[in-house]
Design a protein around this motif. Sequence first.
Motif, PDB file in Angstrom:
ATOM      1  N   ARG A   1      31.952  34.461  48.072  1.00 24.73           N
ATOM      2  CA  ARG A   1      31.700  36.008  48.399  1.00 24.73           C
ATOM      3  C   ARG A   1      30.296  35.997  49.022  1.00 24.73           C
ATOM      4  NH1 ARG A   1      35.395  40.265  47.843  1.00 24.73           N
ATOM      5  NH2 ARG A   1      33.169  41.369  47.375  1.00 24.73           N
TER       6      ARG A   1
ATOM      7  N   GLU B   1      32.654  28.636  42.924  1.00 26.94           N
ATOM      8  CA  GLU B   1      33.275  28.543  44.125  1.00 26.94           C
ATOM      9  C   GLU B   1      33.623  29.995  44.794  1.00 26.94           C
ATOM     10  OE1 GLU B   1      36.684  26.187  43.922  1.00 26.94           O
ATOM     11  OE2 GLU B   1      35.625  24.394  43.504  1.00 26.94           O
ATOM     12  N   TYR B   2      34.012  30.830  44.068  1.00 22.53           N
ATOM     13  CA  TYR B   2      34.499  32.103  44.410  1.00 22.53           C
ATOM     14  C   TYR B   2      33.011  32.763  44.735  1.00 22.53           C
ATOM     15  CZ  TYR B   2      35.678  36.980  43.896  1.00 22.53           C
ATOM     16  OH  TYR B   2      36.057  38.503  44.177  1.00 22.53           O
ATOM     17  N   HIS B   3      32.091  32.763  43.689  1.00 19.91           N
ATOM     18  CA  HIS B   3      30.739  33.655  43.853  1.00 19.91           C
ATOM     19  C   HIS B   3      30.093  33.107  45.197  1.00 19.91           C
ATOM     20  CE1 HIS B   3      31.017  35.902  40.362  1.00 19.91           C
ATOM     21  NE2 HIS B   3      31.282  34.801  39.670  1.00 19.91           N
TER      22      HIS B   3
ATOM     23  N   ASN C   1      33.657  31.256  37.919  1.00 22.54           N
ATOM     24  CA  ASN C   1      34.125  30.580  39.100  1.00 22.54           C
ATOM     25  C   ASN C   1      33.153  30.456  40.140  1.00 22.54           C
ATOM     26  OD1 ASN C   1      35.420  29.496  41.465  1.00 22.54           O
ATOM     27  ND2 ASN C   1      37.324  30.430  40.840  1.00 22.54           N
TER      28      ASN C   1
ATOM     29  N   ILE D   1      37.854  32.222  49.634  1.00 27.85           N
ATOM     30  CA  ILE D   1      37.921  32.955  48.732  1.00 27.85           C
ATOM     31  C   ILE D   1      39.492  33.143  48.104  1.00 27.85           C
ATOM     32  CG2 ILE D   1      38.039  35.685  48.079  1.00 27.85           C
ATOM     33  CD1 ILE D   1      35.537  36.004  50.173  1.00 27.85           C
TER      34      ILE D   1
ATOM     35  N   ALA E   1      39.653  30.140  45.895  1.00 23.57           N
ATOM     36  CA  ALA E   1      38.759  30.115  44.621  1.00 23.57           C
ATOM     37  C   ALA E   1      39.533  30.962  43.570  1.00 23.57           C
ATOM     38  CB  ALA E   1      37.672  30.529  45.008  1.00 23.57           C
ATOM     39  N   ARG E   2      40.364  32.166  44.021  1.00 25.27           N
ATOM     40  CA  ARG E   2      40.928  33.062  43.489  1.00 25.27           C
ATOM     41  C   ARG E   2      41.917  32.477  42.505  1.00 25.27           C
ATOM     42  NH1 ARG E   2      41.484  38.758  46.351  1.00 25.27           N
ATOM     43  NH2 ARG E   2      39.178  39.446  46.075  1.00 25.27           N
TER      44      ARG E   2
ATOM     45  N   LEU F   1      37.336  34.609  37.306  1.00 27.81           N
ATOM     46  CA  LEU F   1      36.358  34.723  38.194  1.00 27.81           C
ATOM     47  C   LEU F   1      35.011  34.908  38.000  1.00 27.81           C
ATOM     48  CD1 LEU F   1      38.328  37.428  40.703  1.00 27.81           C
ATOM     49  CD2 LEU F   1      38.204  34.895  40.941  1.00 27.81           C
TER      50      LEU F   1
ATOM     51  N   HIS G   1      41.953  29.387  41.249  1.00 30.29           N
ATOM     52  CA  HIS G   1      41.431  28.768  40.130  1.00 30.29           C
ATOM     53  C   HIS G   1      41.293  29.322  38.799  1.00 30.29           C
ATOM     54  CE1 HIS G   1      40.082  25.257  42.611  1.00 30.29           C
ATOM     55  NE2 HIS G   1      40.336  26.150  43.801  1.00 30.29           N
TER      56      HIS G   1
END
Length: 75
Positions: free
Chosen positions: A52, A47-49, A45, A33, A36-37, A42, A39
């Motif tokens: 999560r 990768e972030y999702h 993004n 996380i 990913a942040r 959000l 990058h």
Amino acid sequence: MSTYPMTAEGEQRLRKELEHLKKVERPRIVQAIAEAREHGDLKENAEYHAAREQQSFTEGRIMEIEGKLSNAQVI
């Protein structure tokens, strides 16, 4: 409150999985996380999702295992 009958082997497997989730998976997901942040945006993004979602699943599983172990009846 219902009890969960399980064998000693089953209880041991749940405890091992719980330890793995807490000591290996949880820190790995937190790191994912954080990366990913970095990058940027959000909203778009993926990768972030995804991280999560993994976090949500892992925390749910931890709660489920802890609930079963707290009400376990070893047979």
